[in-house]
Design an enzyme around this catalytic site. Structure first.
Site, PDB file in Angstrom:
ATOM      1  N   THR A  36      33.550 -30.311   1.445  1.00 15.12           N
ATOM      2  CA  THR A  36      34.807 -30.056   2.165  1.00 15.12           C
ATOM      3  C   THR A  36      35.244 -31.280   2.957  1.00 15.12           C
ATOM      4  OG1 THR A  36      33.455 -29.090   3.923  1.00 15.12           O
ATOM      5  CG2 THR A  36      34.520 -27.552   2.421  1.00 15.12           C
ATOM      6  N   SER A  68      11.256 -53.274   3.273  1.00 16.63           N
ATOM      7  CA  SER A  68      11.162 -51.828   3.425  1.00 16.63           C
ATOM      8  C   SER A  68       9.732 -51.388   3.163  1.00 16.63           C
ATOM      9  CB  SER A  68      12.098 -51.113   2.449  1.00 16.63           C
ATOM     10  OG  SER A  68      11.814 -49.720   2.454  1.00 16.63           O
ATOM     11  N   SER A 126      16.573 -36.936  -1.653  1.00 18.93           N
ATOM     12  CA  SER A 126      16.411 -35.512  -1.332  1.00 18.93           C
ATOM     13  C   SER A 126      17.725 -34.843  -0.957  1.00 18.93           C
ATOM     14  CB  SER A 126      15.421 -35.346  -0.173  1.00 18.93           C
ATOM     15  OG  SER A 126      15.925 -35.979   0.994  1.00 18.93           O
ATOM     16  N   GLY A 127      18.759 -35.644  -0.690  1.00 20.92           N
ATOM     17  CA  GLY A 127      20.019 -35.056  -0.239  1.00 20.92           C
ATOM     18  C   GLY A 127      20.076 -34.835   1.257  1.00 20.92           C
ATOM     19  N   LEU A 128      19.120 -35.413   2.002  1.00 18.66           N
ATOM     20  CA  LEU A 128      19.130 -35.301   3.471  1.00 18.66           C
ATOM     21  C   LEU A 128      19.717 -36.557   4.099  1.00 18.66           C
ATOM     22  CD1 LEU A 128      15.650 -33.621   4.071  1.00 18.66           C
ATOM     23  CD2 LEU A 128      17.891 -32.535   3.782  1.00 18.66           C
ATOM     24  N   SER A 129      20.370 -37.345   3.281  1.00 16.91           N
ATOM     25  CA  SER A 129      21.198 -38.446   3.735  1.00 16.91           C
ATOM     26  C   SER A 129      20.428 -39.638   4.273  1.00 16.91           C
ATOM     27  CB  SER A 129      22.190 -37.955   4.778  1.00 16.91           C
ATOM     28  OG  SER A 129      23.410 -38.588   4.553  1.00 16.91           O
ATOM     29  N   SER A 130      19.506 -40.126   3.466  1.00 22.41           N
ATOM     30  CA  SER A 130      18.792 -41.347   3.838  1.00 22.41           C
ATOM     31  C   SER A 130      19.743 -42.538   3.878  1.00 22.41           C
ATOM     32  CB  SER A 130      17.644 -41.613   2.867  1.00 22.41           C
ATOM     33  OG  SER A 130      18.094 -41.646   1.533  1.00 22.41           O
ATOM     34  N   GLU A 163      30.083 -47.625   2.586  1.00 21.58           N
ATOM     35  CA  GLU A 163      29.573 -46.926   1.406  1.00 21.58           C
ATOM     36  C   GLU A 163      30.675 -46.755   0.361  1.00 21.58           C
ATOM     37  OE1 GLU A 163      26.766 -43.164   0.151  1.00 21.58           O
ATOM     38  OE2 GLU A 163      26.687 -43.994   2.164  1.00 21.58           O
ATOM     39  N   ASP A 175      28.149 -37.248   6.512  1.00 22.22           N
ATOM     40  CA  ASP A 175      26.770 -37.705   6.656  1.00 22.22           C
ATOM     41  C   ASP A 175      26.625 -38.713   7.782  1.00 22.22           C
ATOM     42  OD1 ASP A 175      26.380 -36.097   4.499  1.00 22.22           O
ATOM     43  OD2 ASP A 175      25.989 -37.706   3.068  1.00 22.22           O
TER      44      ASP A 175
END
EC number: 2.7.1.6
Length: 389
Positions: A36, A68, A126-130, A163, A175
């Site tokens: 959305t 990293s 994972s979709g948790l917005s790294s 991004e 995000d």
């Protein structure tokens, strides 16, 4: 302690001299309101206590050195403040480099290079917005080290811009906003069209938020994410021939049903339906939460998943197994896919006494049907970015 490990690694690689600073920015989970944000609607994410840690120190030349701890096989990756070209292999340094590029584009010149060490404890893909967490920690570090006059909200917008324009993923603002503006024990009810927002306390008496990782990695840049944006834009364009609207978020369910025939393409019509209905679900869900009606909140989460599965088609068979199995368990208040989709995680609200059963049942069913073992995170809601002592 993670920050100490990052600091130790920095000293091992780049030496212990000078002003080394350590930062953190959180990942996020979205409770409801998916896809959305770029459709002018509402979202309801919260920042997590997992995220990205960064140690950084200024250099006296224009060189950039990145390391990293999550990709130690790559070693130290070198670049420079004179080389703002996205790496075609999609290396992770594209995210911090993109933020630096965006700062410079806004007239905030980086007068010297940096040595940087990173560690993220958000599962990759994972979709948790790294990615947003990495962008926000970079922006916060640049603000602090160079003394730039930017707010956390500015950092979110810069992260999104980088991004979109440096990394080529046409993401919305959610995000980065959730990471930059997080507040402990609160979710953020954000109108993505106006950026008006309010904090809503998350009080789940006798229940917890459980994130389940499908172990199916997604990549937003190479996935069908940009296709969904284009299909939604087509739905909006067609509706604008019969409605005076600026975004799909301007419509109620009833208004969409009255005018949906203006959308000629069937796929675009389904995308538009999801965007409109999901926005209204999100508004209703926050109202329910304020009224301590967690059961209604859960039902709206479930409806959100059905819409993402059938109308927006951003779920996948593996994630559907996790959600279908979760819905069968007494004590699961609601469960849905979260994030950009095509893999990643589900978010569920589970009563305390049902958490062990939830983990056991989902693990057994998922291993039998998919052949993978899911990972579970009983999450806490944390603050936004910070410089760590």
């Amino acid at each position: 302690m993670i920050q100490q490990n990052v600091l130790d690694k920095f000293k091992e690689l780049f030496g212990a001299d000078g002003d080394i600073r350590v930062y953190f920015a959180p990942g996020r989970v979205n409770l409801i309101g998916e896809h959305t944000d770029y459709n002018g609607g509402h979202v309801f994410p919260c920042a997590l206590t997992i995220g990205t840690y960064m140690a950084a120190r200024k250099r006296d030349d224009r060189k950039l050195r990145f390391y990293s701890m999550n990709f130690d096989n790559l070693g130290v990756v070198e670049s420079s403040l004179d080389e703002f070209t996205p790496d075609p292999d999609g290396l992770w340094i594209n995210y911090p480099m993109g933020v630096m590029w965006a700062f410079e584009g806004r007239g905030m010149k980086l007068e010297s290079g940096l040595d940087i060490v990173l560690f993220g404890n958000i599962p990759n893909g994972s979709g948790l917005s790294s990615s947003a967490s990495l962008e926000v920690v970079t922006g916060y570090m640049l603000k602090d080290i160079y003394g730039f006059d930017v707010t956390n909200q500015d950092i979110a917008l810069i992260g999104q811009y980088s991004e979109n324009n440096y990394n080529g993923c046409n993401c919305g603002i959610m995000d980065q906003f959730a990471s930059a503006m997080g507040k402990k024990d609160n979710a953020i009810f954000l109108d993505c069209n106006t950026l008006d927002f309010e904090y809503a306390p998350i009080v789940l008496d006798g229940a917890k938020i459980v994130v389940t990782n499908s172990m199916v990695k997604h990549s937003l840049v190479t996935s069908a994410y940009n296709d969904r944006r284009n299909e939604s834009a087509q739905a909006l364009k067609d509706l604008q021939t019969v409605c005076d609207i600026k975004t799909l978020g301007d419509l109620t369910d009833e208004e969409f049903e009255a005018h949906k025939d203006a959308i000629k393409d069937e796929v675009a019509r389904k995308r538009g339906k999801h965007a409109v209905y999901e926005n209204q679900r999100t508004i209703k869900a926050v109202k329910a939460l304020k009224e301590n009606d967690i059961e209604t909140f859960g039902k709206l989460m479930n409806a959100s998943h059905v819409s993402l599965r059938d109308d927006y088609e951003t779920s996948c068979p593996e994630v559907d197994v996790l959600v279908d199995e979760a819905w069968k368990i007494p004590g699961v208040i609601g469960s849905r896919i979260t994030g950009g989709g095509f893999g990643g995680c589900t978010v569920s609200i589970v009563k305390d006494e049902a958490i062990d059963q939830f983990k056991a049942n989902l693990t057994k069913a998922y291993e039998e049907k998919v052949g993978k073992t899911p990972e579970f995170y009983v999450v806490s809601i944390g603050d936004g970015p910070s410089r760590l002592a």
